[in-house]
Design an enzyme around this catalytic site. Structure first.
Site: not given
Length: 513
Positions: A322, A219, A201-206, A198
């Site tokens: 953030d 996540k 991002g900076r730290f991975g995917c959802v 879906k």
């Protein structure tokens, strides 16, 4: 070393190929059952044909509960390609006393019979016991011999590699195992199946995933971002973190082997996605704007609050660090909830706040003091940084609101009109710090009483002087007051009400942090 590796690889391919040929069983259809068939609007029982990609394997599965010795089937049906189901002709649960029993197998209607057979214990058959079949000694023999040979080659190759590497310092940062996963409500609940990506991002995917009968969000962090995963888990695990306007946490897990590890964070799933995604495709009415803004402010105010004396302990004040429209999720009724605590700081009495490095977060949402590198490393300073970013998110909402008598702008990120979509740190410093610019508040917004008050509130959130910014609690009160006042305005008494509005005592402008 090279020859040994090639030999190991060749033997591995041969053994894998032979194992696949011997054990693979094509699954065309499975027994279907759904205990919740009325709610899900499906058949209660029947035969389910299994569909899927030709290059993917298909399986059958069964889930059930053992309630005081009584077997209650939850679901049966087809299951997508899952390595844990490969070459299983019988549907057997081997986990020791799970809350929900789960098994999968290959072969037509193989889930018609299922059983519970925990390792190191005597089989506890269900009401549909599986008739044991004679062991395939020849297959086991042919499979184990090459596997043992491979294991020996791998061990020898690893020993030679380590002996060689001892003489040279490593060039890359070594991958670290995060240790055992933290306690999670999901450990022991199956099946959890990933469905579609879906967001990234900076730290991975959802991922959108399915956990039994409900959708959840997963996540996935790579091992390199262990610190972000660990920090987010620790924040969610603090006392008092269950709140309507904070994303619901379900669990955290480590998946994979010690060499290839992914770190999972499981939360509630919200179909509408982030506020940013919603505003790209939709405009909002004045009441919708107020509802989103008020619930967003409530979530941030609760996050910022220090609350002692809770049943489960002391909730410390937390700075998000953030805040942006991508990190605000919307429920189906447009209630907002704050998400993504990978950079959050918790301020516990007598403890360090952790990594308080100043310039973190998303550049376009950085406060002037962050861009300047002139942060006072105290709790209130970090909370005021969140409030600056919240002002920019409120501007995004205002830019897509239909309340004012004028055109509604196409959705743009803060400062996108001034700098573009990929600003550098130097670009942001020039615009925000040196020129003291902010996103444009349209003149025609001032013609709507509510929008005029919102513009004033936004300016007090993104004030260049950090100490003059509103607190999150004060922001929530402002929005409630704005909606109450604008709701009583009618065509007949608009002049009277506007006069009243100019005499309203707003909460104090100075921050109450």
């Amino acid at each position: 070393m090279g020859a040994a590796a090639k030999l190991a690889f060749a033997v591995f391919l041969i053994s894998c190929s032979s194992g696949a040929i011997l054990g693979r069983s094509e699954t065309q259809e499975c027994l279907f059952f759904n205990a919740n068939w009325e709610r899900d609007r499906t058949n209660q029982t029947g035969v389910e044909p299994c569909y899927g990609d030709k290059d993917k394997r298909r399986h059958c599965f069964a889930t059930w509960k053992n309630i005081s010795g009584s077997i209650e089937i939850v679901k049966q049906g087809c299951w997508l390609d899952d390595i844990n189901c490969y070459d299983r002709t019988d549907c057997i649960e081997k986990k020791d006393s799970p809350e929900v029993y789960f098994c999968c197998c290959e072969g037509n209607m193989c889930n018609e019979k299922f059983s519970y057979f925990p390792e190191m214990e005597v089989t506890q058959p269900t009401s549909n016991p599986v008739t044991p079949k004679p062991p395939y000694y020849n297959i086991l023999l042919y499979s184990l011999v090459p596997l043992m040979l491979i294991a020996g080659i791998v061990i020898c190759a690893f020993w030679v590699y380590r002996h060689h590497m001892m003489a040279y310092p490593p060039v890359l940062v070594p991958t670290q195992d995060p240790g055992p996963p933290p306690p999670s409500p999901l450990l022991g609940l199956k099946p959890l199946q990933l469905l579609e990506v879906k967001a990234r991002g900076r730290f991975g995917c959802v991922w959108k995933a399915q956990l039994l009968n409900e959708y959840v969000a997963v996540k996935i962090f790579p091992i390199q971002d262990k610190q972000s995963w660990q920090n987010e888990y620790e924040v969610y695990s603090l006392p008092g973190m269950k709140h309507e306007n904070i994303l619901q946490f379900i669990g955290a897990e480590k998946r994979g082997t010690s060499v290839d590890v992914d770190l999972w964070l499981i939360t509630a799933f919200h179909e509408k996605g982030s506020l940013s995604d919603f505003l790209k495709a939709n405009v909002v009415s004045w009441n919708e704007l107020c509802h989103i803004a008020e619930t967003m402010a409530r979530g941030l105010a609760y996050l910022h609050e220090d609350i002692p004396g809770l049943k489960d302990g002391h909730k410390p004040a937390i700075s998000h660090r953030d805040i942006k429209s991508k990190n605000v999720l919307l429920k189906n009724n447009l209630t907002a909830c704050i998400a993504d605590f990978g950079l959050a700081l918790k301020f516990e009495a007598g403890k360090s706040g952790g990594d308080t490095h100043g310039q973190v977060g998303t550049r376009r949402y950085m406060a002037p003091e962050v861009l300047e590198g002139a942060i006072n490393f105290q709790r209130d300073a970090f909370l005021r940084i969140d409030m600056y970013a919240m002002g920019l998110v409120l501007w995004e909402l205002a830019s897509r609101c239909t309340a004012a008598d004028g055109p509604v702008d196409e959705y743009m990120l803060p400062f996108e009109e001034e700098i573009g979509q990929h600003p550098s740190l130097e670009d942001m410093q020039e615009v925000v710090v040196h020129k003291k610019k902010r996103p444009v508040l349209r003149d025609y917004w001032q013609k709507h009483a509510g929008m005029a008050m919102l513009c004033e509130t936004i300016e007090e959130c993104w004030d260049h002087d950090a100490e003059a910014r509103l607190s999150a609690g004060c922001l929530g009160e402002r929005i409630t007051q704005m909606q109450r006042l604008t709701n009583i305005i009618t065509t007949e008494d608009i002049v009277t009400v506007v006069t009243m509005v100019t005499n309203v005592d707003f909460p104090p402008k100075e921050s109450s942090l």
